[in-house]
Write a protein that holds these residues in place. Sequence first.
Motif, PDB file in Angstrom:
ATOM      1  N   GLU A 136       0.826  -1.208   0.000  1.00 27.62           N
ATOM      2  CA  GLU A 136       0.000   0.000   0.000  1.00 27.62           C
ATOM      3  C   GLU A 136       0.860   1.257   0.000  1.00 27.62           C
ATOM      4  OE1 GLU A 136      -2.456  -0.472   3.410  1.00 27.62           O
ATOM      5  OE2 GLU A 136      -3.829  -1.892   2.425  1.00 27.62           O
ATOM      6  N   ASP A 137       1.930   1.252   0.782  1.00 27.60           N
ATOM      7  CA  ASP A 137       2.785   2.427   0.855  1.00 27.60           C
ATOM      8  C   ASP A 137       3.440   2.718  -0.490  1.00 27.60           C
ATOM      9  OD1 ASP A 137       4.146   4.143   3.285  1.00 27.60           O
ATOM     10  OD2 ASP A 137       5.480   3.921   1.567  1.00 27.60           O
ATOM     11  N   LEU A 138       3.837   1.677  -1.196  1.00 20.98           N
ATOM     12  CA  LEU A 138       4.469   1.854  -2.502  1.00 20.98           C
ATOM     13  C   LEU A 138       3.455   1.943  -3.638  1.00 20.98           C
ATOM     14  CD1 LEU A 138       7.504  -0.583  -2.126  1.00 20.98           C
ATOM     15  CD2 LEU A 138       7.516   1.916  -1.991  1.00 20.98           C
ATOM     16  N   ARG A 139       2.173   1.853  -3.261  1.00 21.62           N
ATOM     17  CA  ARG A 139       1.072   1.944  -4.235  1.00 21.62           C
ATOM     18  C   ARG A 139       1.147   0.847  -5.282  1.00 21.62           C
ATOM     19  NH1 ARG A 139       0.496   8.569  -5.048  1.00 21.62           N
ATOM     20  NH2 ARG A 139       0.251   9.025  -2.817  1.00 21.62           N
ATOM     21  N   PHE A 140       1.554  -0.323  -4.842  1.00 18.20           N
ATOM     22  CA  PHE A 140       1.500  -1.492  -5.688  1.00 18.20           C
ATOM     23  C   PHE A 140       0.125  -2.133  -5.537  1.00 18.20           C
ATOM     24  CE2 PHE A 140       6.356  -2.301  -5.150  1.00 18.20           C
ATOM     25  CZ  PHE A 140       6.614  -1.325  -6.101  1.00 18.20           C
TER      26      PHE A 140
END
Length: 375
Positions: free
Chosen positions: A293-297
């Motif tokens: 989620e943090d890396l928007r994967f």
Amino acid sequence: MQRDELDGWLRLALTPQLGPVAARKLLGAFGLPDAIFAQGEAALAEAVGSALAQSLRQPPDGFEAQLEATLSWLAQDPARRQVLTLADADYPAALLTTEDPPLMLYRMGRVGTTPQRALAVVGSRNATPQGLQNARRFSRTFAEAGVTVVSGLALGIDGAAHEGALDGAAPEAVATIAVVGTGLDRVYPKRHLELAHRIAERGMIVSEYPIGTPPLAANFPRRNRLIAALGQGTLVVEAALQSGSLITARLAAELGREVFAIPGSIHSPHARGCHALLRQGAKLVESAQDVLEDLRFVLPAASPAASEEEEAEGEDAPAGDPLLAAMGYDPIGLDALIERTGIPASRLSARLLELELAGEIARLPGGLYQRQASA
């Protein structure tokens, strides 16, 4: 790569005392290696000094043998073996963000595919069973989400990360990338020979070191900058305060990459490096989804839960009492301990009582046990 082209780049890379900064200076001044070696000594000296200019005027010792060894290695499997140079369009753009990208990059495996999303997963060689399980499970989830896991093929967390990625990746994906500190004709440690073969089949093995390079101690910290650069973030699973994993995390932060750390028991020496990173601003994660989620994967679709625990190799567990080593430092139930150790329930319960009376472990609510810190 044609012989003449390889000849020039390899000679440049192997020239004694010629570091990457000076080599790039020569490339900027004169162009490709053939043009560099066509210069007179005066022109070379003006660019890099007289001592290096003299070194450049003749091939390094053993150069012809090294060239033949490299050509032979490439010829054994041309579709799956590759040497890239800074001049190649396929050279990984992520490595160009480092201060000293390798002049030459050796690759083996699925060399025709460039992963769009990658994450470095690193940690202790002497990992706890819990750490090995975390590395394997997190990496499997990353691979299920189409993220290539980058690590260093070392014992402990690295090996577990590669294994998890191979378990979770789609058949056509580059499951995992192993960045190694030897030539690609060697595998270190030897216990990972079979794992290295599987990575080469379903992922990629990468090195900046020439064919035939043995496992020299100085090469392994240096390769960490490539691990950090190839990932869009770095996850540290377990690490001591003095460890190569913290070097990788620092290099990742310097490159502007996100750094993530899994917290552990305050009593565990394997958690101290992660806790230090958290104090310095690394992001605390409790699940693989936190990282994705943090890396928007894109998150993977829900998958059946894996078994509660996975058996850890004894060579990767802390030294001392085997049962304490199997427990790690986190709360654990009787069933999970039976699965980890293979000890029958009646004998295991008796042993746990002995350890509890000795103050080595504590009984927690919910039928859990936890290893106690040493006095």
